[in-house]
Motif scaffolding. Sequence first.
Motif: not given
Length: 125
Positions: A41-63
């Motif tokens: 399964s693949l997922y999306v993060n609602d917080n990415d909607k605030t930065t179109p064309g980018k992602t907010v998943c860095y650092g601890p999120c990547l664990m």
Amino acid sequence: MKTLPTLLTGLSLMSALWCAPAAVAQPVVKDSVLTTPAGMSLYVNDNDKTTPGKTVCYGPCLMLWTPYLAAPNAQASGDQGFITREDGQRQWTHKSMALYQWVDDKQPGDRKGDGVRSVWHLAKP
């Protein structure tokens, strides 16, 4: 006792190691959700909607969330495309939302990441 900068450096190293999966093929639709060709399964993060064309998943999120990376020669089509991560790797997107895999999904068809922290959701066509 470790200092905060030492701990953060360790986290950065762990994130870099975690964020180094092999580039993969275009997502597919299985059972009404986007998955890897192997059925994960693949997922999306609602917080990415605030930065179109980018992602907010860095650092601890990547664990916990593995970016679904694209091969250098991958071609986008339809609602699927790419973003370029801060490290220069291309990540698959669906409707401009970055795609991820959840650490606790162990077998094809697992959907354990849906609803995590009320911001992670299955990617749907």
